[in-house]
Design a protein around this motif. Sequence first.
Motif, short mmCIF file in Angstrom:
data_model
loop_
_atom_site.label_atom_id
_atom_site.label_comp_id
_atom_site.label_asym_id
_atom_site.label_seq_id
_atom_site.Cartn_x
_atom_site.Cartn_y
_atom_site.Cartn_z
N ALA A 29 0.82 -1.20 0.00
CA ALA A 29 0.00 0.00 0.00
C ALA A 29 0.86 1.26 0.00
CB ALA A 29 -0.92 0.00 1.22
N LEU A 30 2.00 1.23 0.70
CA LEU A 30 2.85 2.41 0.82
C LEU A 30 3.80 2.60 -0.35
CD1 LEU A 30 3.73 2.22 4.61
CD2 LEU A 30 2.09 3.75 3.50
N PHE A 31 4.33 1.51 -0.89
CA PHE A 31 5.39 1.61 -1.89
C PHE A 31 5.07 0.95 -3.22
CE2 PHE A 31 7.39 1.92 2.28
CZ PHE A 31 7.98 3.17 2.15
N GLY A 32 3.84 0.45 -3.40
CA GLY A 32 3.44 -0.18 -4.65
C GLY A 32 3.49 0.82 -5.80
N GLU A 33 3.76 0.32 -6.98
CA GLU A 33 3.91 1.17 -8.17
C GLU A 33 2.67 1.10 -9.06
OE1 GLU A 33 6.50 3.13 -9.17
OE2 GLU A 33 7.71 2.73 -7.39
N GLY A 34 1.50 0.96 -8.46
CA GLY A 34 0.27 0.88 -9.24
C GLY A 34 0.04 2.13 -10.08
N ALA A 35 -0.49 1.94 -11.24
CA ALA A 35 -0.72 3.06 -12.17
C ALA A 35 -2.05 3.74 -11.88
CB ALA A 35 -0.70 2.54 -13.60
N GLY A 36 -2.15 4.97 -12.36
CA GLY A 36 -3.42 5.66 -12.36
C GLY A 36 -3.83 6.31 -11.07
N ARG A 37 -2.89 6.55 -10.16
CA ARG A 37 -3.24 7.22 -8.91
C ARG A 37 -2.39 8.47 -8.75
NH1 ARG A 37 -2.44 2.41 -4.88
NH2 ARG A 37 -1.19 1.65 -6.58
N VAL A 38 -2.99 9.50 -8.19
CA VAL A 38 -2.28 10.74 -7.92
C VAL A 38 -2.68 11.24 -6.54
CG1 VAL A 38 -2.08 11.44 -10.34
CG2 VAL A 38 -4.03 12.19 -9.00
N VAL A 39 -1.82 12.06 -5.95
CA VAL A 39 -2.12 12.70 -4.67
C VAL A 39 -2.48 14.15 -4.97
CG1 VAL A 39 -1.18 13.43 -2.44
CG2 VAL A 39 -0.57 11.20 -3.39
N VAL A 40 -3.64 14.57 -4.49
CA VAL A 40 -4.12 15.94 -4.69
C VAL A 40 -4.49 16.51 -3.32
CG1 VAL A 40 -5.92 17.35 -5.75
CG2 VAL A 40 -5.07 15.33 -6.93
N THR A 41 -4.14 17.75 -3.09
CA THR A 41 -4.55 18.41 -1.86
C THR A 41 -5.38 19.64 -2.19
OG1 THR A 41 -2.57 19.81 -1.73
CG2 THR A 41 -2.48 17.66 -0.64
N CYS A 42 -6.26 19.98 -1.26
CA CYS A 42 -7.05 21.20 -1.38
C CYS A 42 -7.46 21.64 0.01
CB CYS A 42 -8.27 20.99 -2.28
SG CYS A 42 -9.55 19.93 -1.60
N ARG A 43 -7.94 22.85 0.11
CA ARG A 43 -8.46 23.34 1.38
C ARG A 43 -9.73 22.56 1.72
NH1 ARG A 43 -6.64 27.96 -1.30
NH2 ARG A 43 -5.07 29.11 -0.10
N PRO A 44 -10.01 22.36 3.02
CA PRO A 44 -11.21 21.61 3.39
C PRO A 44 -12.49 22.16 2.75
CG PRO A 44 -9.82 21.91 5.30
CD PRO A 44 -9.20 22.72 4.19
N ARG A 60 -10.86 9.71 -3.41
CA ARG A 60 -10.97 9.17 -2.06
C ARG A 60 -10.19 10.08 -1.12
NH1 ARG A 60 -8.82 3.30 -1.07
NH2 ARG A 60 -10.58 2.90 -2.43
N GLU A 61 -10.87 10.60 -0.11
CA GLU A 61 -10.17 11.37 0.91
C GLU A 61 -9.40 10.39 1.78
OE1 GLU A 61 -12.11 14.66 3.04
OE2 GLU A 61 -13.81 14.28 1.69
N ILE A 62 -8.11 10.67 1.97
CA ILE A 62 -7.30 9.76 2.77
C ILE A 62 -6.69 10.44 3.98
CG2 ILE A 62 -6.80 8.18 0.88
CD1 ILE A 62 -4.01 9.51 0.67
N GLY A 63 -6.82 11.78 4.09
CA GLY A 63 -6.24 12.42 5.26
C GLY A 63 -6.23 13.92 5.17
N THR A 64 -5.40 14.50 6.01
CA THR A 64 -5.30 15.95 6.11
C THR A 64 -3.84 16.39 6.04
OG1 THR A 64 -5.22 15.85 8.53
CG2 THR A 64 -7.39 16.16 7.52
N VAL A 65 -3.65 17.63 5.63
CA VAL A 65 -2.33 18.22 5.53
C VAL A 65 -2.09 19.07 6.77
CG1 VAL A 65 -0.91 19.85 4.23
CG2 VAL A 65 -2.40 18.25 3.01
#
Length: 100
Positions: A29-44, A60-65
């Motif tokens: 889950a942490l280091f897999g090289e799966g395609a088609g995923r990006v990390v995006v952040t925005c204000r709540p 999918r929301e996965i957390g907070t900055v």
Amino acid sequence: LAVALAECAIAGGRGARVAVPAGRRADEALFGEGAGRVVVTCRPGDVDALRAAAGDVPLREIGTVGGDAVEVRVGEDTVAVRIADAAAAYEDAIPRAVEA
């Protein structure tokens, strides 16, 4: 995921608290090289606008900055690293490899 989060934290100077669903090995889950995923952040307050802009792309929301560390939980396993420590490891990686 772990590398993307660490790079974002180093570049932006802000940590994150993230949780991803169990069901996969933590290292995958942490280091897999799966395609088609990006990390995006925005204000709540901008989450709904981001979802609308994404259209049919699943989000999918996965957390907070915030904070001074990146903390990732996969099921019952948690790993955390301070931004300063991640930045030092990142900046020193090539010099250490050349010295070895």
